[in-house]
Design an enzyme around this catalytic site. Sequence first.
Site, mmCIF file in Angstrom:
data_model
loop_
_atom_site.group_PDB
_atom_site.id
_atom_site.type_symbol
_atom_site.label_atom_id
_atom_site.label_comp_id
_atom_site.label_asym_id
_atom_site.label_seq_id
_atom_site.Cartn_x
_atom_site.Cartn_y
_atom_site.Cartn_z
ATOM 1 N N ARG A 81 0.866 -1.166 0.000
ATOM 2 C CA ARG A 81 0.000 0.000 0.000
ATOM 3 C C ARG A 81 0.901 1.213 0.000
ATOM 4 N NH1 ARG A 81 -5.464 0.878 1.474
ATOM 5 N NH2 ARG A 81 -6.221 -1.249 1.402
ATOM 6 N N GLY A 82 0.653 2.176 -0.863
ATOM 7 C CA GLY A 82 1.486 3.375 -0.890
ATOM 8 C C GLY A 82 0.629 4.600 -0.962
ATOM 9 N N PHE B 64 -0.240 6.405 -3.401
ATOM 10 C CA PHE B 64 -1.160 6.535 -4.518
ATOM 11 C C PHE B 64 -2.129 5.372 -4.638
ATOM 12 C CE2 PHE B 64 2.022 9.330 -6.890
ATOM 13 C CZ PHE B 64 1.483 10.433 -6.288
ATOM 14 N N VAL C 180 -2.915 0.817 -4.024
ATOM 15 C CA VAL C 180 -2.693 -0.489 -3.429
ATOM 16 C C VAL C 180 -2.099 -1.419 -4.487
ATOM 17 C CG1 VAL C 180 -3.848 -2.385 -2.230
ATOM 18 C CG2 VAL C 180 -4.707 -0.059 -2.005
ATOM 19 N N ASP D 36 14.873 8.175 -8.264
ATOM 20 C CA ASP D 36 14.334 7.784 -6.959
ATOM 21 C C ASP D 36 14.839 6.395 -6.567
ATOM 22 O OD1 ASP D 36 12.995 8.262 -4.626
ATOM 23 O OD2 ASP D 36 11.014 7.791 -5.396
#
Length: 885
Positions: A559-560, A562, A564, A680
């Site tokens: 889960r982040g 923005f 799932v 990133d």
Amino acid sequence: MPPSQLLPILLVTSCLAAIVAADDSAAMAEFLTTLTPPPSGWSSSTSYCTWKGITCDSSHRVTTISLASQSLAGSLPRDLTSLTSLRSLYLQRNALSGPVPNLSNLVSLREINLDNNKFSSVPTSIFKGLTGLQNLSISNNPTLLPWLVPADLADSPALVTLEAASSNVFGPIPEFLGSLPSFQSLRLSYNNVSGPIPSSFNGSGIQNLWLNNQLTGMGGRIDVLAGMTQLQQVWLHMNKFSGPIPDLSGCKSLFDIQLRDNELTGVVPTTLTSLPSLVSVNLDSNKLQGPMPGNPRNIKLILGDSNSFCRDVPGPCDSQVTTLLDIAAALGYPLTLAESWTGNDACAGWTYVTCQEKDVIVVTLSKQGLSGTISPAFAKLTSLKSIYLNDNDLTGSIPSSLTTLPQLQTLDVSNNNLSGLVPSFPPTVSLITSGNPFIGKVLDDGSSSSGGSASGGLVAGVVIAVLVLLGGILFVLYKFYFSKRRNMKRGRSRINEHGKQGRVNDGAFPSSMNQYGGITDEILSEGSDNGNYGGNIVIPVQVLKEVTDNFNEEYEVGRGGFGVVYKGIMEDGTRIAVKRMECSLMGNKGMTEFQAEINVLTRVRHRHLVALLGYCVNGNERMLVYEYMPQGSLTQRLFEWEELGYQPLSWKQRITIALDVARGVEYLHSLAQQSFIHRDLKPSNILLGDDLRAKVADFGLVKLAPEGKNSLETRLAGTFGYLAPEYATTGRVTTKVDVYAFGVVLMELLTGRKALDDSLPDEMTHLVAWFRRVKKEDIPKALDPTLSHLDDDTMDGIYKVAELAGHCTAREPNQRPDMGHAVNVMAPLVEEWKPMTRPDDDSYGINMNMSLPQALERWQTDEGITGIFDSMSYSRTGTSNIPTK
Ligand SMILES: *[C@@H]1O[C@H](CO)[C@@H](O)[C@H](O)[C@H]1NC(C)=O
Ligand SMILES: *[C@@H]1O[C@H](CO)[C@@H](O)[C@H](O)[C@H]1NC(C)=O
Ligand SMILES: *[C@@H]1O[C@H](CO)[C@@H](O)[C@H](O)[C@H]1NC(C)=O
Ligand SMILES: *[C@@H]1O[C@H](CO)[C@@H](O)[C@H](O)[C@H]1NC(C)=O
Ligand SMILES: *[C@@H]1O[C@H](CO)[C@@H](O)[C@H](O)[C@H]1NC(C)=O
């Protein structure tokens, strides 16, 4: 250790020593002289670190200046840019004058409060490069010369609050504010701000919006509020906002909305006063129409007496009035109608309306500068004889419902911009359509049906037809997707049989499939509002629902911010990971990253980069489908192994992972047809397969590297702790920012410590700064405690990697090696761990019995470059470029 290896470490330590020796005494001495009188206890004979309100760190660098409410007068030094450790500057509630000091590039600065002073100006570019800034307050400085919201704050991705009320701000609100990911509060009340609320605020996380009391007034419609679902408090009073109040039912946390003294028109949405959190609403002194809003939740509701509600109690309006308001709605509720169409009797002197007895028989809206569309609601005024809408700017089509008006004699729509087919009126009707260049033509760009309120049988029929068509397409796609996968395998085995490489559509696929490929691509890219993403494969949402049991929680693997991530197994056994995101949560930034990721991943393919298998656009959802990485992320293995019940990573596993990452990033930088910068790189973006081999993931921030040696200036993005210094301060990126981040990852692999760890003592929180000070003889003590009992050979390898990490994190980008060098340093260290004898059918070897194309393909697969050939040769033929195992 030979001296040549020690040298870099020595350089590193002396370099850091030079930074540590920086001194704030000059700036603080100037501070002492510009303030009149100096704050009590400040004296040139004592160290500034002992002065009242000053806090220093262990290196005598000033971190906080806290002088609120000290009755200070005088001015500030022009330039405070040397206070590079400054985190907080609190000077509110004094009588300070003169220009606001230059604070540019103070990357540690988080909080600036200059409220309630008498500053004279905000010079340009003094807020440039404040990459850590969270809160800037400069309210109640009415003495300031007029200034604009500084464009340089776009450098401050962590900005949460911007307050500058009563401070002589003028001009528009810049769009970038709505795209800052953490932004929550904007207070610009009592200034001379003009223009609309930026459209980028739609979908943003803004909670507080205070824009009231602008001198000449902000204007435009306020529809954007409907998409600002995090709103809590909205003050827009005393401006010139116009148009209707949007439906705010998505704003579940809104408790206070002040809209008084604007030029708002139209019917108040019935949802407004029943919003769940609402406490206070003020709508006084607008031109609001229709039924007076009720007050079901007994909130503080102020309506005033200068709006144009049809009655002075809540409840429905007369039916002719309701119909005329529907007509006004299709025209965007123009102010002229709002001013004249008041009260509950359309025949009581309403301009533009003529009645006979109590029935409306003529509506004359010629030459009113109206835009919008013709409402089908005209058909409800059954006594209408004449409708004059000529010489305006109306768009859309003539609603067919108008043909049902029994008394109609004249319909004049000449000199507008109407389009679409003209419905057939009875011969008794005199229809005038001249001066509409597009009338009689069906526009296929969607604008002909965009008049939101157009309805009726025709539209409904079209909608049903489109739905049926879409359903059919999805079904075909679904079938096509699987048949394509099966055929693709067949196609590939044929290539091998016939010894042909490349072009595959010569009979390998049924021709009908190529047609489907063409058609579906076109239709889907039109249907999805972001157009064509490139040659990659669209996966129907049904397929994704099926393999994840309708996105069942049990399939959730992460889960982040923005969305799932779910796992699933395709019909053919391929394991996939589906990243499912909501547009509303993604915001503009997220949507850009979604597209970036697709654009990049369709062009690069490498065994150490996570492969994108496809994507799916479904209404407000966006889904990316990747190969599944069953062993999770490097973060979990390195920092959370104990909680998760894993064994700690051995040195051999760590160096193998590091080499995999280096190879993946090297490919991004130099082997692909174009050079990409990841921007990133960090352990949570390094994913592991069953054999603990690594692949780099998350290409949402990838940038195309500029040609040649130039750097590219971008908005700062990435993760603190991994940001190269030149990038953090200037936003300039080259491939060397990835090298820096890679160096940080190496240090994490060596030490088992996180890049930033606030739980450690100050001098150790920042891994790079700390590790670069570790001397060679101290390295064994700095290693991850789980790496014990290392033999001499291994320790030699560790020293080499430590040295490489130091080079990679050099302050100057040109002193960092390129990724190729990192690969060269580490490859021999990994090879040492290979088994001495290889089985005969070793996949790295080339079997002399294979045909040349077979051997070539094997070699490509092993080198991880299949993707380039696949996508070049297949994508044009309408087939997928899913890598086959
Ligand atoms: C502020 O300081 C920066 C860095 O020292 C300098 O480049 C810039 O020109 C200064 N700006 C102003 C307005 O003094
Ligand atoms: C900035 O303001 C927010 C909201 O008021 C607050 O939560 C946060 O702690 C502030 N940041 C700093 C560095 O004080
Ligand atoms: C306010 O801004 C408007 C235009 O944005 C400008 O014409 C006007 O002169 C400004 N008024 C003052 C007092 O600065
Ligand atoms: C705001 O965004 C939503 C979702 O993307 C969109 O449907 C809506 O039209 C936007 N509203 C405005 C006023 O742009
Ligand atoms: C008229 O409508 C067409 C199609 O919708 C559009 O392309 C054109 O710009 C419009 N013309 C004017 C003058 O608004």
